[in-house]
Design a protein around this motif. Structure first.
Motif, short mmCIF file in Angstrom:
data_model
loop_
_atom_site.label_atom_id
_atom_site.label_comp_id
_atom_site.label_asym_id
_atom_site.label_seq_id
_atom_site.Cartn_x
_atom_site.Cartn_y
_atom_site.Cartn_z
N GLU A 8 -28.93 -81.91 3.52
CA GLU A 8 -28.70 -81.34 2.18
C GLU A 8 -27.29 -81.70 1.72
OE1 GLU A 8 -29.14 -76.99 -0.06
OE2 GLU A 8 -29.00 -77.09 2.12
N LEU A 9 -27.20 -82.61 0.76
CA LEU A 9 -25.90 -83.05 0.24
C LEU A 9 -25.57 -82.32 -1.06
CD1 LEU A 9 -26.36 -86.91 0.81
CD2 LEU A 9 -25.19 -85.26 2.30
N TYR A 10 -24.28 -82.09 -1.31
CA TYR A 10 -23.84 -81.29 -2.46
C TYR A 10 -24.59 -79.95 -2.43
CZ TYR A 10 -23.01 -86.17 -3.94
OH TYR A 10 -22.65 -87.50 -4.00
N SER A 11 -24.51 -79.27 -1.34
CA SER A 11 -25.39 -78.12 -1.07
C SER A 11 -25.12 -76.90 -1.94
CB SER A 11 -25.32 -77.74 0.41
OG SER A 11 -23.98 -77.57 0.83
N GLY A 12 -23.89 -76.75 -2.49
CA GLY A 12 -23.60 -75.62 -3.37
C GLY A 12 -23.93 -74.29 -2.72
N ILE A 13 -24.63 -73.42 -3.46
CA ILE A 13 -24.97 -72.09 -2.92
C ILE A 13 -26.29 -72.13 -2.14
CG2 ILE A 13 -23.68 -70.84 -4.68
CD1 ILE A 13 -26.32 -70.28 -6.12
N GLY A 14 -26.93 -73.31 -2.11
CA GLY A 14 -28.14 -73.43 -1.30
C GLY A 14 -29.43 -73.43 -2.08
N GLY A 15 -29.39 -73.87 -3.34
CA GLY A 15 -30.60 -73.92 -4.15
C GLY A 15 -31.66 -74.83 -3.55
N MET A 16 -31.23 -75.99 -3.05
CA MET A 16 -32.18 -76.92 -2.42
C MET A 16 -32.78 -76.31 -1.16
SD MET A 16 -32.57 -79.92 -4.00
CE MET A 16 -31.78 -81.04 -5.15
N HIS A 17 -31.93 -75.66 -0.36
CA HIS A 17 -32.40 -75.02 0.88
C HIS A 17 -33.43 -73.94 0.54
CE1 HIS A 17 -31.23 -73.66 5.19
NE2 HIS A 17 -32.44 -73.23 4.89
N GLN A 18 -33.12 -73.14 -0.48
CA GLN A 18 -34.05 -72.09 -0.87
C GLN A 18 -35.37 -72.68 -1.35
OE1 GLN A 18 -33.24 -68.57 -0.61
NE2 GLN A 18 -35.47 -68.66 -0.69
N ALA A 19 -35.29 -73.78 -2.09
CA ALA A 19 -36.51 -74.45 -2.57
C ALA A 19 -37.32 -74.99 -1.40
CB ALA A 19 -36.14 -75.59 -3.52
N LEU A 20 -36.64 -75.49 -0.40
CA LEU A 20 -37.32 -75.98 0.80
C LEU A 20 -38.10 -74.85 1.46
CD1 LEU A 20 -37.38 -78.70 2.44
CD2 LEU A 20 -35.59 -77.70 3.87
N THR A 21 -37.49 -73.68 1.53
CA THR A 21 -38.16 -72.50 2.07
C THR A 21 -39.36 -72.11 1.22
OG1 THR A 21 -36.04 -71.69 2.95
CG2 THR A 21 -37.83 -70.09 2.78
N GLU A 22 -39.18 -72.11 -0.10
CA GLU A 22 -40.25 -71.72 -1.02
C GLU A 22 -41.42 -72.71 -0.99
OE1 GLU A 22 -40.15 -68.90 -3.01
OE2 GLU A 22 -38.22 -68.34 -2.15
N SER A 23 -41.14 -73.97 -0.64
CA SER A 23 -42.20 -74.99 -0.62
C SER A 23 -43.17 -74.79 0.54
CB SER A 23 -41.58 -76.39 -0.53
OG SER A 23 -41.06 -76.63 0.79
N CYS A 24 -42.75 -73.99 1.53
CA CYS A 24 -43.60 -73.64 2.68
C CYS A 24 -43.90 -74.82 3.61
CB CYS A 24 -44.91 -73.00 2.23
SG CYS A 24 -44.67 -71.42 1.38
N ILE A 25 -43.16 -75.93 3.50
CA ILE A 25 -43.35 -76.99 4.49
C ILE A 25 -42.53 -76.64 5.74
CG2 ILE A 25 -43.64 -78.71 2.65
CD1 ILE A 25 -40.92 -79.91 3.62
N SER A 26 -42.92 -77.16 6.87
CA SER A 26 -42.19 -76.94 8.11
C SER A 26 -40.95 -77.83 8.09
CB SER A 26 -43.07 -77.27 9.31
OG SER A 26 -42.34 -77.13 10.51
N ALA A 27 -39.78 -77.22 7.97
CA ALA A 27 -38.55 -78.00 7.80
C ALA A 27 -37.35 -77.30 8.41
CB ALA A 27 -38.30 -78.29 6.33
N GLU A 28 -36.34 -78.09 8.75
CA GLU A 28 -35.07 -77.57 9.28
C GLU A 28 -33.93 -78.34 8.63
OE1 GLU A 28 -32.48 -77.61 13.45
OE2 GLU A 28 -34.46 -78.58 13.35
N VAL A 29 -32.99 -77.62 8.01
CA VAL A 29 -31.80 -78.27 7.46
C VAL A 29 -30.82 -78.53 8.60
CG1 VAL A 29 -29.91 -78.09 5.80
CG2 VAL A 29 -32.14 -77.15 5.21
N VAL A 30 -30.65 -79.80 8.96
CA VAL A 30 -29.81 -80.15 10.11
C VAL A 30 -28.34 -80.19 9.75
CG1 VAL A 30 -31.65 -81.37 11.32
CG2 VAL A 30 -30.21 -82.63 9.71
N ALA A 31 -28.03 -80.32 8.45
CA ALA A 31 -26.65 -80.25 7.98
C ALA A 31 -26.64 -80.08 6.47
CB ALA A 31 -25.87 -81.51 8.36
N ALA A 32 -25.75 -79.20 6.00
CA ALA A 32 -25.50 -79.03 4.56
C ALA A 32 -24.04 -79.42 4.32
CB ALA A 32 -25.75 -77.59 4.15
N VAL A 33 -23.80 -80.16 3.25
CA VAL A 33 -22.46 -80.71 3.01
C VAL A 33 -21.96 -80.33 1.61
CG1 VAL A 33 -21.04 -82.80 3.02
CG2 VAL A 33 -23.10 -82.69 4.46
N ASP A 34 -20.77 -79.73 1.55
CA ASP A 34 -20.14 -79.42 0.26
C ASP A 34 -18.66 -79.11 0.48
OD1 ASP A 34 -19.51 -78.18 -2.42
OD2 ASP A 34 -21.67 -78.39 -2.64
#
Length: 400
Positions: A8-34
């Motif tokens: 997750e690049l330009y991760s900010g407050i985590g909108g992309m991470h939250q969307a990943l959770t909401e999408s319900c796919i099996s996923a792990e954020v291995v690094a967030a960068v900001d």
């Protein structure tokens, strides 16, 4: 097969991470960068187990990236070089350097990611940065699809038009791919129809269309521009706006596929008093405010300057729903300052709270801010964020 490994690049407050959770796919954020320390505090508060790199993207080496062995990149590069109200410096703006670094390093990775999702402002689609992105994706063997989407297409009463690109590394096209076209709806939705066509199909009640002229209308005239289509009450303009803008607002509030704002609001309480517009703002900006009520099905885009600047940063809420705007604004210019303020105060106008803005952005109730994050910082961070539900749906399309 294990979870999708996400960078997750330009991760900010985590909108992309939250969307990943909401999408319900099996996923792990291995690094967030900001590099934004305040945003990182919010990210850590909500996603404490995710490795968060507080460094510049240019400071990440090829070796470090290869070690992460990620399957997906989610990114929302700085939008200032492309925004319509900015200088539109594009690739000459130093703030695009980190993005250009990503494009340079992508083809040199030991293992290319399977998926890429990028979000930016409307305007990015005509930029040189976009051209370089597409050129790099083609070179690496990605298939891609571009979108211009607003949360309204998912029934959310907030206009926030954004550019999105999804790309995947495989030979076949997306089942919905339209090469060379930018989609303005999700592929499982009907193409947008004009209100007139929807009326003809019996899908909507006929609305009162404003006269099709561009000049500004006198807010005290009560005139309908001579069209004969609207009553004086319907044609009344409570602020300076064009007929086209009036028609657009009417159509948005008539669209029953969009939820009402009241579904996204907090309960009224004593703490709400801090959000009411101060007298100085009421007097100075009354005719420039975008005023909505809880029963409206629209609101304008909330920017990072919301509540700090009044004009053009987002809608304000009229909490006194039984008070008619027409009765407040009619001939108000004739009144003394004290009388003006008295009439304007009856509307009980307030800013949307940070929690309400977060709700409209699709963040769930459990998403929060550390206590030390100020009100101004919360608005600023949310203004720089994205709509979680829109991105979640795009992630589902990308990986489906």
């Amino acid at each position: 097969m294990g979870p999708v490994r996400v960078l997750e690049l330009y991760s900010g407050i985590g909108g992309m991470h939250q969307a990943l959770t909401e999408s319900c796919i099996s996923a792990e954020v291995v690094a967030a960068v900001d590099v934004n320390t305040v945003a990182n505090e919010v990210y850590k508060h909500n996603f404490p187990s995710t490795p968060l790199w507080a460094k510049t993207i240019e400071g990440i080496t090829l070796t470090e990236l290869n070690r992460l062995s990620f399957d997906m990149i989610l990114m929302s590069p700085p939008c200032q070089p492309f925004t319509r109200i900015g200088l539109q410096g594009d690739v000459s703006d130093p703030r695009t350097n980190s993005f250009l670094y990503i494009l340079d390093i992508l083809p040199r990775l030991q293992r290319l990611p399977k998926y890429i999702l990028l979000e930016n402002v409307k305007g990015f689609e005509t930029s040189s940065a976009r051209d370089k992105l597409v050129e790099t994706l083609k070179k690496c063997g990605f298939k891609y699809q571009e979108f211009l989407l607003s949360p309204t297409c998912l029934g959310i009463p907030n206009s926030r038009l954004r550019y999105f690109l999804i790309a995947k590394l495989q030979s076949e096209l997306f089942s919905f791919q339209t090469p060379g076209q930018i989609l303005e709806n999700f592929p499982d939705q009907e193409p947008k129809a004009s209100v007139k066509h929807r009326v003809a199909a019996g899908l909507e009640k006929e609305s009162c269309f404003m006269p099709p002229k561009e000049e500004y209308i006198d807010p005290n005239s009560g005139s309908d521009g001579g069209s004969g289509q609207c009553s004086q009450k319907e044609a009344f303009v409570f602020k300076l706006e064009t007929a086209k803008e009036m028609e657009k607002k009417w159509n948005q509030d008539s669209n029953l596929s969009i939820q009402m704002l009241k579904d996204f609001l907090e309960e009224d309480g004593e703490e709400m008093s801090q959000y009411f517009l101060p007298p100085k703002a009421l007097l100075r900006y009354a005719f420039l405010l975008d005023i909505v009520t809880p029963s409206c099905r629209r609101s304008t885009c909330f920017t990072k300057g919301y509540s700090h600047y009044v004009e053009g940063t987002g809608s304000v809420l009229q909490t006194a729903e039984d008070v008619q705007l027409q009765s407040v604004f009619k001939s108000i210019e004739m009144l003394s300052e004290e009388e003006k303020l008295m009439k304007l105060s009856t509307l009980k106008l307030r800013y949307f709270t940070p929690r309400e803005v977060a709700n409209l952005h699709g963040f769930p109730p459990e998403f929060g801010f550390p206590d030390k994050i100020t009100m101004k910082q919360r608005y600023r961070l949310l203004g720089n964020s994205l709509n979680v539900r829109v991105v979640a749906k795009l992630i589902s399309l990308l990986t489906g």
